[in-house]
Design an enzyme around this catalytic site. Structure first.
Site, PDB file in Angstrom:
ATOM      1  N   ARG A 221     -13.891  -3.454  -7.436  1.00  0.00           N
ATOM      2  CA  ARG A 221     -12.841  -3.506  -8.460  1.00  0.00           C
ATOM      3  C   ARG A 221     -12.140  -2.154  -8.481  1.00  0.00           C
ATOM      4  NH1 ARG A 221     -12.797  -8.225 -11.701  1.00  0.00           N
ATOM      5  NH2 ARG A 221     -10.598  -7.636 -11.667  1.00  0.00           N
TER       6      ARG A 221
ATOM      7  N   GLU B  41      -7.828   3.229  -6.199  1.00  0.00           N
ATOM      8  CA  GLU B  41      -8.791   2.872  -5.152  1.00  0.00           C
ATOM      9  C   GLU B  41      -8.734   3.805  -3.954  1.00  0.00           C
ATOM     10  OE1 GLU B  41      -8.095  -1.256  -4.305  1.00  0.00           O
ATOM     11  OE2 GLU B  41      -8.725  -1.864  -6.303  1.00  0.00           O
TER      12      GLU B  41
ATOM     13  N   LYS C 245     -14.089  -5.923   0.909  1.00  0.00           N
ATOM     14  CA  LYS C 245     -12.836  -5.262   0.539  1.00  0.00           C
ATOM     15  C   LYS C 245     -13.165  -4.067  -0.342  1.00  0.00           C
ATOM     16  CE  LYS C 245      -8.441  -6.235  -1.703  1.00  0.00           C
ATOM     17  NZ  LYS C 245      -8.000  -6.691  -3.027  1.00  0.00           N
TER      18      LYS C 245
ATOM     19  N   GLU D 226      -3.517 -11.925  -0.019  1.00  0.00           N
ATOM     20  CA  GLU D 226      -4.257 -12.288  -1.230  1.00  0.00           C
ATOM     21  C   GLU D 226      -3.265 -12.523  -2.374  1.00  0.00           C
ATOM     22  OE1 GLU D 226      -7.427  -9.457  -1.907  1.00  0.00           O
ATOM     23  OE2 GLU D 226      -7.276  -9.700  -4.078  1.00  0.00           O
TER      24      GLU D 226
ATOM     25  N   LYS E 261     -15.958 -11.578  -6.559  1.00  0.00           N
ATOM     26  CA  LYS E 261     -16.233 -10.403  -7.400  1.00  0.00           C
ATOM     27  C   LYS E 261     -17.241 -10.864  -8.433  1.00  0.00           C
ATOM     28  CE  LYS E 261     -11.516  -8.455  -7.235  1.00  0.00           C
ATOM     29  NZ  LYS E 261     -10.189  -8.546  -7.894  1.00  0.00           N
TER      30      LYS E 261
END
Ligand code: 2PG
Ligand code: MG
Length: 437
Positions: free
Chosen positions: A379, A217, A401, A299, A350
């Site tokens: 994702r 990411e 996010k 999270e 998501k």
């Protein structure tokens, strides 16, 4: 406006009917995501417009997520979705809920394993985008159904570990930056970029062999412990806070299912020499981290079936979000269970965990009803689609996010900048920021 038009059908005289935007055709194809994995892309056409979407994919995948592919691969999913063309063409592109019902009916399973979650995702979003283009409104407006839009703040992944990074990186999957005090989306995005840059310098000062390697990411993947990562992030955040003059806070995605050993009932931290923590020790560990680093967001602090433990942790924190990702998997029924138990106060959204866009909208309605903050999320394997920005606004998310850098990450953030600019041009002011509920 709610994205639906009304007109008087001349044949039916005075009867007012909703003007649907029928899907004229769609084309599905296999494309690739940022990890080079196959994904399904769909292009939907309606009268005078079209829309396109391609599905992202996760590495830390919850047990109860929608199944991405029919028969385990993209080409079989492609054949499958094409075989339902006669049932899908003609449906109303402007109504994500009716598209969801049609897809569910065709699929006939609880997790889209028959049609493939990636196809349901791409078809439903491409169709909604086509409808919004036909109506000349942004996608988020179609989803909001007349509600005031609010701009979410960016929650940016800065340091990666766990399944997203690799050997030697921290056990915790994500160390995030959250520009909580920003007055604008542009400043918030810029602050996260500054934190990301500063973290690299700090990591390099601490370990001259740090090569600048990144995880999936765009977050740095250093050879360091949880503590090392938190120290580096704290230092960077305090330097950037001084520069920008507003509050920036730390977030964590612990993705604890990947640490959980169900046989031993312990959380294993391999970077700490295989240290095991019982559930109570894990809760205490999280509480200590929150205290020490003034963490604002955690999270999946406990594994994906630990509803009672998550409830316990939620009652023991003050001013910190306890967020379910693998715990809720954007599933309305699972969230209903969590609400009853009082597990968590924030929910990751998501769309591809849920399946179709309509499923995610149902989930967001329930989350908001019970005052769970919504965090619309990318994702780890993603595409350059920017529609997450619209989905975040359209579901009333307070946060979006995403990674801080990398084309497929920045695409979502840049879209927020465009949306904000458009709001300024058309209304003379920026879109108001989403407030923590
Ligand atoms: C997560 C996500 C995104 P993945 O766990 O929150 O950061 O990762 O897509 O691998 O599930
Ligand atoms: Mg997660």
């Amino acid at each position: 406006m709610d994205g639906r038009l009304e007109y008087r059908d001349p044949k039916k005289r005075d009867e007012v009917v909703e003007l649907a935007i029928p899907i004229l055709d769609f084309k599905a194809r296999v494309v690739y995501n940022s990890r080079g994995e196959e994904s399904i892309e769909v292009e939907t056409s309606v009268e005078g417009a079209h829309g396109r979407a391609s599905s992202p994919s996760g590495a830390s995948v919850g047990k109860y997520e929608a199944v991405s592919f029919f028969g385990g691969n993209a080409s079989r999913t492609l054949t499958k979705i094409n075989s339902y063309k006669d049932k899908l063409v003609g449906l109303d592109a402007s109504d994500p809920h009716s598209l969801m019902h049609a897809l569910r009916e065709i699929d006939g399973t609880a997790n889209y394993s028959e049609i493939g979650g990636s196809a349901a995702y791409s078809f439903s979003i491409a169709s909604a985008e086509a409808a919004s283009n036909a109506l000349g409104i942004p996608l988020y407006q179609l989803l909001l159904n007349g509600e005031e839009p609010r701009m979410p703040l960016p929650l940016g992944n800065v340091i990666g570990g766990g399944k997203h990074a690799g050997e030697g990186s921290p056990d915790i999957q994500e160390f995030l930056s959250y520009p909580r005090g920003t007055k604008s989306i542009a400043e918030g995005i810029r602050a996260n970029i500054q934190v990301h840059k500063r973290v690299r310098e700090i990591l390099q000062e601490k370990d001259p062999r740090f090569s600048g390697g990144k995880g999936d990411e765009g977050a740095w993947a250093p050879n360091t412990s949880t503590e090392g990562a938190l120290e580096a992030l704290s230092e960077a955040i305090s330097a950037v806070t001084d520069e920008v003059g507003f509050e920036i806070r730390i977030g964590l995605d612990m993705a604890s299912t990947s640490l959980w050993n169900p046989r031993e009932k312990t959380y294993t931290y391999s970077r700490e020499g295989g240290k095991r923590r019982s559930t109570e020790e894990q809760i205490q560990f999280v509480l200590d981290l929150i205290d020490e680093y003034e963490i604002y967001y955690v999270e999946d602090p406990l594994h994906e079936e630990a509803f009672d433990d998550t409830h316990e942790l939620t009652t023991r924190v003050n001013g910190c979000l306890i967020v379910g990702d693998d715990l809720f998997v954007t599933n309305t029924k699972i969230l209903e269970r969590a609400v009853k138990i009082g597990a968590g106060n924030g929910a990751i959204l998501k769309v591809n965990q849920a399946g179709a866009l309509g499923d995610a909208l149902e989930f967001s309605e329930l989350a908001r009803k019970h005052r769970y903050q919504i965090i619309a999320s990318h994702r780890s394997g993603d595409t350059i689609d920017a529609n997450l920005a619209h989905i975040a606004i359209g579901t009333g998310a307070t946060m979006i996010k995403s990674g801080v850098v990398g084309g497929e990450r920045i695409a979502k953030l840049n879209e927020l900048l465009r949306i904000d600019e458009f709001s300024f041009i058309s209304r003379g002011k920026s879109m108001p920021l989403a407030k923590d509920r």
